[in-house]
Design an enzyme around this catalytic site. Structure first.
Site, PDB file in Angstrom:
ATOM      1  CB  CYS A 212      -3.571 -36.043  37.257  1.00 35.27           C
ATOM      2  SG  CYS A 212      -2.456 -35.108  37.100  1.00 35.27           S
TER       3      CYS A 212
ATOM      4  NE  ARG B  34       4.406 -31.852  33.741  1.00 37.25           N
ATOM      5  CZ  ARG B  34       3.568 -31.901  32.911  1.00 37.25           C
ATOM      6  NH1 ARG B  34       3.190 -30.633  32.252  1.00 37.25           N
ATOM      7  NH2 ARG B  34       2.811 -32.130  32.992  1.00 37.25           N
TER       8      ARG B  34
ATOM      9  CG  HIS C 292      -0.390 -39.258  39.613  1.00 37.95           C
ATOM     10  ND1 HIS C 292       1.781 -40.250  40.148  1.00 37.95           N
ATOM     11  CD2 HIS C 292      -0.401 -37.552  39.490  1.00 37.95           C
ATOM     12  CE1 HIS C 292       2.285 -38.718  39.519  1.00 37.95           C
ATOM     13  NE2 HIS C 292       1.206 -37.557  39.227  1.00 37.95           N
TER      14      HIS C 292
HETATM   15  N1  GLN Z   1      -3.272 -31.740  31.342  1.00 37.03           N
HETATM   16  C1  GLN Z   1      -2.760 -32.155  32.723  1.00 37.03           C
HETATM   17  C2  GLN Z   1      -1.153 -31.133  33.151  1.00 37.03           C
HETATM   18  O1  GLN Z   1      -1.637 -30.030  34.003  1.00 37.03           O
HETATM   19  C3  GLN Z   1      -2.065 -33.088  32.693  1.00 37.03           C
HETATM   20  C4  GLN Z   1      -2.280 -33.671  33.943  1.00 37.03           C
HETATM   21  C5  GLN Z   1      -1.839 -35.331  34.268  1.00 37.03           C
HETATM   22  O2  GLN Z   1      -2.121 -36.511  33.988  1.00 37.03           O
HETATM   23  N2  GLN Z   1      -0.149 -35.618  34.478  1.00 37.03           N
HETATM   24  O3  GLN Z   1      -0.421 -31.377  32.682  1.00 37.03           O
END
Ligand code: GLN
Length: 273
Positions: free
Chosen positions: A118, A152, A218
């Site tokens: 991530c 998101r 994850h």
């Molecule tokens: N900056 C990231 C995102 O795209 C964070 C990703 C993560 O590890 N949640 O939200």
């Protein structure tokens, strides 16, 4: 249910505790990058799985924290692990990580395994651009860049992947605003069966460069994908010994059930916005 310290190698052979006696014992050294900042997705769970599966094979996992201002010595680690974090935490470590760029690239070129999840996956690409246009520079190990989007991408995700000729599915959970765009000749970790993946459109998830893999999955990732955990361990051991071991399979009934439940959730959800 399989106990934590007494797991059976399926097919028997080494008895309740598993693992070879001593002769082939390997101490696998992991460099865990910025665990105090990049840890929001139970990333320690991934390390715990690696440690336990190594122990069941009679090996030992030593975890060294590599944080801001700690030197990163290429060759010192068999596996570099970097976890997930939100934009704020990523911004806090980005400058230090870029100061380690040469060492990370040299370590990977020397055959160290890398697992990046991530936020860490984003920072090992070329850059991460926030919604306001500001950019965090990355390490450039993975041939990609990431741009934050407005929505998101959240939910269970299922991939189909092939590593060393073995075709498998990888199940996990994703939660990211960043859209990661791979270079045209980059190798993704897998093809999205259900979920969003790198950018919600390409059908690709993650990236692989030799023994380095980066992914948005994850949950944590490794407890429900023991096959992938063993692949990572084997790569790390290959860095140490020059040869990837062929592990005896473990009795992974519980892990396989977790994989099945997670896969089913992803399939039920379908994918895409
Ligand atoms: N900056 C990231 C995102 O795209 C964070 C990703 C993560 O590890 N949640 O939200």
């Amino acid at each position: 249910m399989s106990g934590l310290s007494a797991k059976r190698i399926s097919g028997g052979g080494w008895g309740e505790r598993g693992g070879p006696p001593n002769a082939d014992r390997v101490r696998i050294v992991v460099g865990h990058l910025y665990p105090e900042y990049l840890n929001i997705y139970a990333d320690r769970g991934n390390i715990a799985v690696l440690a336990q599966r190594a122990a069941w094979r009679g090996h030992e996992l030593e975890v060294q924290v590599v944080s801001a201002d700690d030197p990163l010595v290429p060759g010192a680690h068999d596996l570099l692990y970097i976890g997930g974090g939100q934009d704020r935490e990523q911004a806090l470590v980005a400058r230090d990580l870029v100061s380690k760029r040469g060492a990370v690239l040299e370590a990977a070129a020397g055959g160290a395994a890398v697992l990046a999840v991530c936020g860490g996956y984003q920072l090992l690409g070329r850059f991460y651009r926030f919604g306001n246009g500001e950019e965090l520079p990355g390490v450039g190990l993975f041939p990609h860049h990431t741009i934050a989007g407005e929505r998101r991408m959240i939910g269970d995700i299922l991939l189909e992947t092939e590593l060393e000729g073995e075709r498998r599915t990888i199940a996990g959970f994703e939660n990211h605003a960043g859209r990661t765009y791979l270079d045209a000749d980059a190798e993704p970790l897998g093809r999205v069966v259900a979920g969003f993946g790198n950018d919600g459109e390409s059908g690709h998830e993650g990236c692989r460069v030799g023994r380095a893999i980066g992914t948005y999955l994850h949950g944590p990732l490794l407890p429900r994908n023991p096959w992938l955990a063993d692949w990572v361990l084997a790569q790390a051991i290959a860095h140490r010994t020059g040869e990837a071991p062929r592990f005896e399979p473990l009795d992974d009934q519980l892990e396989d059930e977790a994989h099945a439940v997670s896969s089913q959730r992803a399939r039920a959800r379908g994918g895409r916005f």
